[in-house]
Design an enzyme around this catalytic site. Structure first.
Site, PDB file in Angstrom:
ATOM      1  N   HIS A 361      57.583  13.260  35.927  1.00 43.06           N
ATOM      2  CA  HIS A 361      57.788  14.696  36.180  1.00 43.06           C
ATOM      3  C   HIS A 361      58.213  15.310  34.858  1.00 43.06           C
ATOM      4  CE1 HIS A 361      59.466  18.426  37.674  1.00 43.06           C
ATOM      5  NE2 HIS A 361      58.942  18.182  38.854  1.00 43.06           N
ATOM      6  N   GLU A 374      59.527  22.202  39.674  1.00 41.37           N
ATOM      7  CA  GLU A 374      58.338  22.868  39.172  1.00 41.37           C
ATOM      8  C   GLU A 374      58.277  24.329  39.645  1.00 41.37           C
ATOM      9  OE1 GLU A 374      55.270  19.919  39.524  1.00 41.37           O
ATOM     10  OE2 GLU A 374      53.800  21.445  40.030  1.00 41.37           O
ATOM     11  N   ARG A 377      59.004  26.953  37.099  1.00 43.27           N
ATOM     12  CA  ARG A 377      57.826  27.376  36.315  1.00 43.27           C
ATOM     13  C   ARG A 377      56.874  28.194  37.194  1.00 43.27           C
ATOM     14  NH1 ARG A 377      55.587  22.052  35.003  1.00 43.27           N
ATOM     15  NH2 ARG A 377      57.316  21.211  36.206  1.00 43.27           N
ATOM     16  N   ARG A 398      51.014  17.534  36.116  1.00 39.82           N
ATOM     17  CA  ARG A 398      52.192  16.893  35.519  1.00 39.82           C
ATOM     18  C   ARG A 398      51.862  15.936  34.394  1.00 39.82           C
ATOM     19  NH1 ARG A 398      55.265  15.899  41.161  1.00 39.82           N
ATOM     20  NH2 ARG A 398      55.783  18.096  41.333  1.00 39.82           N
ATOM     21  N   HIS A 500      58.688   9.740  38.208  1.00 42.56           N
ATOM     22  CA  HIS A 500      58.901  10.571  39.390  1.00 42.56           C
ATOM     23  C   HIS A 500      58.217  10.045  40.641  1.00 42.56           C
ATOM     24  CE1 HIS A 500      59.688  14.203  41.608  1.00 42.56           C
ATOM     25  NE2 HIS A 500      58.403  14.466  41.781  1.00 42.56           N
ATOM     26  N   HIS A 501      56.959   9.623  40.522  1.00 39.88           N
ATOM     27  CA  HIS A 501      56.219   9.288  41.736  1.00 39.88           C
ATOM     28  C   HIS A 501      55.298   8.105  41.465  1.00 39.88           C
ATOM     29  CE1 HIS A 501      54.835  10.528  45.768  1.00 39.88           C
ATOM     30  NE2 HIS A 501      53.696   9.964  45.405  1.00 39.88           N
ATOM     31  N   ARG A 540      49.487  12.779  41.422  1.00 41.30           N
ATOM     32  CA  ARG A 540      49.764  13.596  42.612  1.00 41.30           C
ATOM     33  C   ARG A 540      50.048  15.042  42.227  1.00 41.30           C
ATOM     34  NH1 ARG A 540      54.190  15.488  45.002  1.00 41.30           N
ATOM     35  NH2 ARG A 540      55.713  14.124  44.013  1.00 41.30           N
TER      36      ARG A 540
HETATM   37  P1  FAD Z   1      61.516   8.168  51.027  1.00 43.15           P
HETATM   38  O1  FAD Z   1      61.907   9.537  51.401  1.00 43.15           O
HETATM   39  O2  FAD Z   1      61.874   7.713  49.667  1.00 43.15           O
HETATM   40  O3  FAD Z   1      62.162   7.194  52.115  1.00 43.15           O
HETATM   41  C1  FAD Z   1      61.979   5.806  52.077  1.00 43.15           C
HETATM   42  C2  FAD Z   1      63.246   5.151  52.633  1.00 43.15           C
HETATM   43  O4  FAD Z   1      62.999   3.778  52.861  1.00 43.15           O
HETATM   44  C3  FAD Z   1      64.404   5.220  51.652  1.00 43.15           C
HETATM   45  O5  FAD Z   1      65.518   5.792  52.270  1.00 43.15           O
HETATM   46  C4  FAD Z   1      64.645   3.771  51.264  1.00 43.15           C
HETATM   47  O6  FAD Z   1      65.982   3.473  50.984  1.00 43.15           O
HETATM   48  C5  FAD Z   1      64.157   3.048  52.502  1.00 43.15           C
HETATM   49  N1  FAD Z   1      63.775   1.648  52.257  1.00 43.15           N
HETATM   50  C6  FAD Z   1      63.091   1.142  51.213  1.00 43.15           C
HETATM   51  N2  FAD Z   1      62.916  -0.178  51.366  1.00 43.15           N
HETATM   52  C7  FAD Z   1      63.514  -0.529  52.534  1.00 43.15           C
HETATM   53  C8  FAD Z   1      63.679  -1.750  53.215  1.00 43.15           C
HETATM   54  N3  FAD Z   1      63.184  -2.890  52.751  1.00 43.15           N
HETATM   55  N4  FAD Z   1      64.370  -1.759  54.376  1.00 43.15           N
HETATM   56  C9  FAD Z   1      64.889  -0.602  54.884  1.00 43.15           C
HETATM   57  N5  FAD Z   1      64.769   0.582  54.256  1.00 43.15           N
HETATM   58  C10 FAD Z   1      64.071   0.630  53.102  1.00 43.15           C
HETATM   59  N6  FAD Z   1      57.240  16.083  46.864  1.00 43.15           N
HETATM   60  C11 FAD Z   1      56.726  17.253  47.292  1.00 43.15           C
HETATM   61  O7  FAD Z   1      55.679  17.279  47.928  1.00 43.15           O
HETATM   62  N7  FAD Z   1      57.384  18.417  47.048  1.00 43.15           N
HETATM   63  C12 FAD Z   1      58.542  18.466  46.351  1.00 43.15           C
HETATM   64  O8  FAD Z   1      59.109  19.536  46.190  1.00 43.15           O
HETATM   65  C13 FAD Z   1      59.081  17.248  45.848  1.00 43.15           C
HETATM   66  N8  FAD Z   1      60.212  17.247  45.097  1.00 43.15           N
HETATM   67  C14 FAD Z   1      60.742  16.052  44.705  1.00 43.15           C
HETATM   68  C15 FAD Z   1      61.942  16.044  44.002  1.00 43.15           C
HETATM   69  C16 FAD Z   1      62.530  14.848  43.641  1.00 43.15           C
HETATM   70  C17 FAD Z   1      63.813  14.848  42.854  1.00 43.15           C
HETATM   71  C18 FAD Z   1      61.908  13.622  44.003  1.00 43.15           C
HETATM   72  C19 FAD Z   1      62.520  12.306  43.628  1.00 43.15           C
HETATM   73  C20 FAD Z   1      60.706  13.620  44.687  1.00 43.15           C
HETATM   74  C21 FAD Z   1      60.121  14.833  45.045  1.00 43.15           C
HETATM   75  N9  FAD Z   1      58.924  14.863  45.743  1.00 43.15           N
HETATM   76  C22 FAD Z   1      58.402  16.047  46.160  1.00 43.15           C
HETATM   77  C23 FAD Z   1      58.293  13.611  46.204  1.00 43.15           C
HETATM   78  C24 FAD Z   1      58.688  13.323  47.647  1.00 43.15           C
HETATM   79  O9  FAD Z   1      60.030  13.707  47.850  1.00 43.15           O
HETATM   80  C25 FAD Z   1      58.538  11.859  48.007  1.00 43.15           C
HETATM   81  O10 FAD Z   1      57.304  11.366  47.593  1.00 43.15           O
HETATM   82  C26 FAD Z   1      58.626  11.698  49.517  1.00 43.15           C
HETATM   83  O11 FAD Z   1      59.779  12.343  49.999  1.00 43.15           O
HETATM   84  C27 FAD Z   1      58.637  10.241  49.919  1.00 43.15           C
HETATM   85  O12 FAD Z   1      58.919  10.166  51.297  1.00 43.15           O
HETATM   86  P2  FAD Z   1      58.904   8.774  52.030  1.00 43.15           P
HETATM   87  O13 FAD Z   1      59.387   9.004  53.399  1.00 43.15           O
HETATM   88  O14 FAD Z   1      57.595   8.122  51.824  1.00 43.15           O
HETATM   89  O15 FAD Z   1      59.970   7.902  51.201  1.00 43.15           O
HETATM   90  O1  MEZ Z   2      55.891  17.518  44.486  1.00 42.29           O
HETATM   91  C1  MEZ Z   2      56.851  17.407  43.747  1.00 42.29           C
HETATM   92  O2  MEZ Z   2      57.233  16.327  43.312  1.00 42.29           O
HETATM   93  C2  MEZ Z   2      57.582  18.638  43.347  1.00 42.29           C
HETATM   94  C3  MEZ Z   2      57.036  19.901  43.808  1.00 42.29           C
HETATM   95  C4  MEZ Z   2      58.655  18.553  42.590  1.00 42.29           C
HETATM   96  C5  MEZ Z   2      59.285  19.768  42.071  1.00 42.29           C
HETATM   97  O3  MEZ Z   2      59.145  20.008  40.887  1.00 42.29           O
HETATM   98  O4  MEZ Z   2      59.907  20.492  42.842  1.00 42.29           O
END
Ligand code: FAD
Ligand code: MEZ
Length: 567
Positions: A361, A374, A377, A398, A500-501, A540
């Site tokens: 990121h 983002e 911006r 990105r 970031h991703h 992404r």
């Molecule tokens: P997560 O939300 O990461 O959840 C996975 C969970 O699984 C975690 O809590 C983890 O601890 C748990 N886990 C892992 N392994 C195990 C295991 N073996 N046993 C039990 N639990 C486990 N995306 C956008 O589209 N828009 C945005 O604005 C955006 N902003 C972002 C800002 C930041 C700072 C970050 C870091 C990411 C951002 N993203 C954004 C990306 C997006 O947030 C993530 O890609 C998405 O939330 C991932 O969701 P998920 O449910 O797949 O994983």
């Molecule tokens: O998709 C993302 O990771 C995102 C929009 C992050 C951000 O800059 O807010």
């Protein structure tokens, strides 16, 4: 006394624990209730704190934050916030934040013994991970009428989802229509494929875009406010949905999903790491092996398992294995984004795709240990280098923006904006609260604070404002020019790229069924969210991950529930 148990020692074990054998569940329900009964809940503790500090008790985390997330009984306490930030809290009986990645098969003998002992309990569907994908799957599986257990390895729920900031992409939505934004699902498909360098799985991209407005409606019906719509890099139109006023999307969506899961009596267990998915030798899952932080290893028998464990951006060794350029980089992610879920799934036979694609990121604040969205911006901020000059189209994808920042002197840049941008996005108040924002009453005062040539910064802003007026960025062909930077005070945040991703992961089909290494579907195994690969290709687009986790999380939950009913 050098830990909390010794300090409370005179009161006896039963002042914290229900039995003299210690905790009876991994959420430490009883122990946390004891803390609250003496010290008050989080809100009451925060209320007694000094004004002006960044309070660890007023955090952006979701759910009911357990005291024991930071305050430990028999070991040193650690401030969970320090996994990302560095506030240097002076915590009673505190130690330094440290977390080493322990492989999921590190204690094989103890694990085999627990498996041999047989299941401790059974359910219809196990969901691994309490981020957005896991919670969306839980809500849809509960709505389909099956029993669900959600297992989360961290002491707090929400994964990366609770950190998401800028928005959730969706096309042809009601909020877009209200704002007069013309969009088409096909344009979202085209933008996503182009952003992903056309290596995305087109069938998965169609599912993402074609279900995106339904996912907004679904969240709205659960109580979400997705009415503000802005622009993210690589998008042709404004389609990134977030709460009114521009608050962070992730904490809101994660809280709504958490509340919905709790309202549906979902069994959610924290401090519960899944280390193995069990299968019957014929390509069908039979349950999971859990490592409860306090209750040890145990087996849950289940008909279906949803892997929703997120990515691995916080595991720099693993990131560097796929992209050596990112070795030693900071990450924007929560501490649990280490990739254990990927290991658990692949050990159970899952195939993977696109693991080599890891995204940085562009705008992470090294000072605050926080990603600057983002959306800043998207709402008008520009990027300038130490000479005060713009150097890139700020809302390009990105990969390009990050590379351009790294090419500048000092390998960082300044995100510069004015008070009208601040007023357009309430998320910015959080950055001001974290004290990562420099401020000047004039552009010159701001430049002087940054030791930047004031005349150059004034020139850059003046020419950018000219492009806003004419509607054309003659310098970098930036597509969105929402407002002039003309309202004092002026602000700047130093930013540099951070991991970031992780785009790659478990291979799935359009029903979120996991594809095995032999090309056949693994019976009863589903996956959704950042742990999967194929949706985002090589890169992404901002806003597409929240869309991904809600849509594929819903699909995975419904499919897993149906599979459990059928078997
Ligand atoms: P997560 O939300 O990461 O959840 C996975 C969970 O699984 C975690 O809590 C983890 O601890 C748990 N886990 C892992 N392994 C195990 C295991 N073996 N046993 C039990 N639990 C486990 N995306 C956008 O589209 N828009 C945005 O604005 C955006 N902003 C972002 C800002 C930041 C700072 C970050 C870091 C990411 C951002 N993203 C954004 C990306 C997006 O947030 C993530 O890609 C998405 O939330 C991932 O969701 P998920 O449910 O797949 O994983
Ligand atoms: O998709 C993302 O990771 C995102 C929009 C992050 C951000 O800059 O807010």
């Amino acid at each position: 006394a050098d830990n909390l148990a010794d300090f409370h020692g005179d009161n006896g074990c039963d002042s914290c624990h229900q039995t003299d054998k210690g905790p009876t569940n991994d959420n430490l329900t009883h122990e946390n209730a004891q803390c609250v009964s003496c010290h008050g809940d989080l809100k009451e503790v925060a209320g007694g704190e000094r004004e002006g500090i960044v309070s660890p008790h007023q955090s952006h985390l979701i759910g009911d934050i357990a005291c024991t997330s930071c305050h430990k009984g028999h070991e040193k306490s650690v401030t969970y916030c320090d996994a990302c930030h560095n506030f240097g809290y002076d915590m009673p009986f505190g130690g330094k934040w440290e977390r080493k990645f322990v492989p999921v098969d590190a204690e094989k003998a103890a694990q085999d013994k627990a498996i041999a002992a047989g299941p401790r309990e059974s359910t219809d569907v196990v969901i691994i991970g309490s981020g957005g994908a896991g919670l969306a799957a839980a809500v849809s599986a509960r709505d389909a009428g099956v029993k669900v257990i959600v297992l989360e390895k961290e002491p707090v729920p929400g994964g990366n989802t609770k950190l998401a900031a800028g928005g959730m992409n969706a096309a042809e939505t009601k909020p877009q229509a209200k704002l007069g934004i013309q969009d088409k699902k096909q344009i979202m498909i085209d933008d996503t494929m182009k952003g992903g360098r056309n290596i995305n799985n087109p069938e998965l991209v169609k599912v993402l875009a074609n279900n995106s407005s339904d996912s907004i409606d679904w969240l709205t019906a659960l109580g979400a406010d997705m009415n503000d719509v802005g622009r993210m890099g690589g998008a042709s139109v404004n389609r990134s949905h977030r709460p009114t006023g521009g608050a962070g999307v992730g904490a809101h969506v994660a809280q709504v999903l958490w509340d919905a899961a709790v309202a549906r009596d979902t069994d959610i267990r924290l401090n519960s790491r899944v280390v193995r998915i069990l299968e019957d030798g014929s390509g069908k899952v039979t349950g999971v092996l859990v490592q409860g932080a306090y209750t040890g290893y145990y087996v849950i028998k289940a008909d279906a398992v949803v892997v929703a464990t997120g990515g691995f951006a916080k595991n720099n060794d693993r990131v560097a294995k796929y992209d050596a350029k990112l070795k030693g980089f900071k990450a924007t992610n929560h501490p649990g984004a280490t990739g254990d879920g990927l290991d658990v799934a692949t050990h159970a036979g899952a195939d993977t795709v696109d693991l080599e694609y890891v995204q940085a990121h562009p705008t992470y604040s090294p000072v605050g240990g926080v990603m600057v969205t983002e959306a800043v911006r998207g709402n008008g901020a520009i990027l300038v280098n130490r000479e005060g000059k713009r150097f890139v189209n700020e809302i390009t994808t990105r990969d390009k923006a990050s590379a351009a920042i790294l090419a500048q002197k000092g390998e960082s840049a300044y995100l510069v904006f004015d008070d009208s941008v601040r007023k357009s996005l309430s998320k910015i108040e959080g950055y001001i609260h974290l004290k990562i924002v420099n401020e000047g009453k004039t552009v010159k005062e701001l430049a002087d604070k940054l030791a930047m040539p004031a005349a150059e910064l004034e020139k850059s802003i003046a020419s950018y404002n000219g492009f806003v007026k004419s509607g054309k960025d003659e310098q970098f062909e930036r597509a969105n020019l929402p407002r002039e930077l003309a309202t004092a005070p002026f602000y700047a945040i130093e930013v540099a790229p951070a991991v970031h991703h992780t785009m790659g992961g478990v291979k799935i089909d359009t029903k979120a069924e996991v594809v095995g290494k032999d090309g056949k579907l693994i019976g009863g195994m589903y996956a959704a969210g950042e742990v999967t690969g194929g949706v985002h290709g090589a890169n992404r687009l901002g806003g597409n991950a929240i869309s991904d986790i809600v849509t594929f999380g819903r699909i995975a939950g419904a499919q897993a529930a149906q599979y459990a009913k059928d078997h």
